[in-house]
Design a protein around this motif. Structure first.
Motif, PDB file in Angstrom:
ATOM      1  N   LEU A 124       0.958  -0.992  -0.119  1.00 21.98           N
ATOM      2  CA  LEU A 124      -0.328  -0.077   0.068  1.00 21.98           C
ATOM      3  C   LEU A 124       1.121   1.538  -0.138  1.00 21.98           C
ATOM      4  O   LEU A 124       0.452   2.137  -0.497  1.00 21.98           O
ATOM      5  N   SER A 125       1.657   1.233   0.751  1.00 20.96           N
ATOM      6  CA  SER A 125       2.805   2.831   0.855  1.00 20.96           C
ATOM      7  C   SER A 125       3.611   2.434  -0.783  1.00 20.96           C
ATOM      8  O   SER A 125       3.246   3.731  -0.773  1.00 20.96           O
ATOM      9  N   THR A 126       3.719   1.414  -1.176  1.00 16.05           N
ATOM     10  CA  THR A 126       4.427   2.043  -2.890  1.00 16.05           C
ATOM     11  C   THR A 126       3.107   2.488  -3.180  1.00 16.05           C
ATOM     12  O   THR A 126       3.801   3.205  -4.322  1.00 16.05           O
ATOM     13  N   VAL A 127       2.120   2.371  -3.981  1.00 25.09           N
ATOM     14  CA  VAL A 127       0.975   2.789  -4.494  1.00 25.09           C
ATOM     15  C   VAL A 127       0.771   3.936  -4.119  1.00 25.09           C
ATOM     16  O   VAL A 127       1.006   5.132  -5.278  1.00 25.09           O
ATOM     17  N   PHE A 128       0.838   4.351  -2.524  1.00 23.77           N
ATOM     18  CA  PHE A 128       0.701   5.932  -2.525  1.00 23.77           C
ATOM     19  C   PHE A 128       1.753   6.756  -3.149  1.00 23.77           C
ATOM     20  O   PHE A 128       2.261   8.075  -3.350  1.00 23.77           O
ATOM     21  N   ILE A 129       3.340   6.207  -2.707  1.00 25.14           N
ATOM     22  CA  ILE A 129       4.850   6.338  -2.785  1.00 25.14           C
ATOM     23  C   ILE A 129       4.093   6.735  -4.887  1.00 25.14           C
ATOM     24  O   ILE A 129       4.896   8.542  -5.271  1.00 25.14           O
ATOM     25  N   LEU A 130       3.740   5.797  -4.844  1.00 28.06           N
ATOM     26  CA  LEU A 130       4.371   6.569  -6.882  1.00 28.06           C
ATOM     27  C   LEU A 130       2.537   7.199  -6.669  1.00 28.06           C
ATOM     28  O   LEU A 130       3.065   7.980  -8.238  1.00 28.06           O
ATOM     29  N   ALA A 131       2.046   7.452  -6.460  1.00 32.63           N
ATOM     30  CA  ALA A 131       0.850   7.820  -6.757  1.00 32.63           C
ATOM     31  C   ALA A 131       1.263   9.250  -6.640  1.00 32.63           C
ATOM     32  O   ALA A 131       0.623  10.706  -7.056  1.00 32.63           O
TER      33      ALA A 131
END
Length: 134
Positions: A124-131
Motif C-alpha cells: 500500500l505504501s508503494t502505491v501511495f508513493i507512486l501516486a
C-alpha cells in the motif's frame, strides 16, 4: 528471482499489446492468446491427465476459475488500457492481492502473521508513493 520475473511479465503484457489492441478488440486478443498459450503449455503438461475425480462440482469450479478468474479478468484489464495509461493500470493491479487478503479474512477466516500484514502495508505504501510522485 520469481518476483523479478513476475514484474517483467507484468510489464510485457501491459505494454506489448498496445498496437494490437488499437487494431483488434480485447476479446479477440484474449481469445487467440489463450488458445495459443493453451496449445503451448500442452506441449509440457497433458491437459487430459487430471488427478482426482471429475464430477459436476469440480467441473463447475474449474470452469468458474477459468471464466471469472482468468478470461474476464484479463479482458477487463486489457479493456482498461483504452482508458488508462499502462503505468496507471499496473499500479491498480497492486490492489488485487490486497483484495484477496481482505476477502480471505472475511469469508475464509484466514489469519495472517505480522510479516504478511507488514507486506500488505508495504504494498500500500508503494502505491501511495507512486501516486504522489505523479
Amino acid at each position: 528471482m520469481a518476483g523479478i520475473t513476475s514484474a517483467l511479465c507484468c510489464v510485457f503484457y501491459t505494454l506489448q499489446p498496445r498496437k494490437v489492441l488499437s487494431k483488434y478488440s480485447s476479446t479477440n486478443v484474449m481469445g487467440w492468446s489463450m488458445l495459443f498459450g493453451g496449445i503451448f503449455i500442452s506441449c509440457f503438461n497433458n491437459p487430459l491427465d487430471i488427478p482426482g475425480e471429475i464430477n459436476l462440482y469440480t467441473l463447475s469450479a474449474i470452469l468458474s476459475m477459468i471464466l471469472f478468474g482468468t478470461v474476464l479478468a484479463f479482458c477487463f484489464y486489457l479493456k482498461s488500457l483504452d482508458y488508462l495509461s499502462p503505468t496507471e493500470a499496473s499500479i491498480l493491479t497492486v490492489g488485487e492481492p490486497l483484495c484477496s487478503i481482505i476477502l480471505s479474512l472475511i469469508f475464509l477466516n484466514v489469519t495472517f502473521s505480522s510479516i504478511e500484514l507488514m507486506g500488505a502495508v508495504l504494498i500500500l505504501s508503494t502505491v501511495f508513493i507512486l501516486a504522489k510522485a505523479k
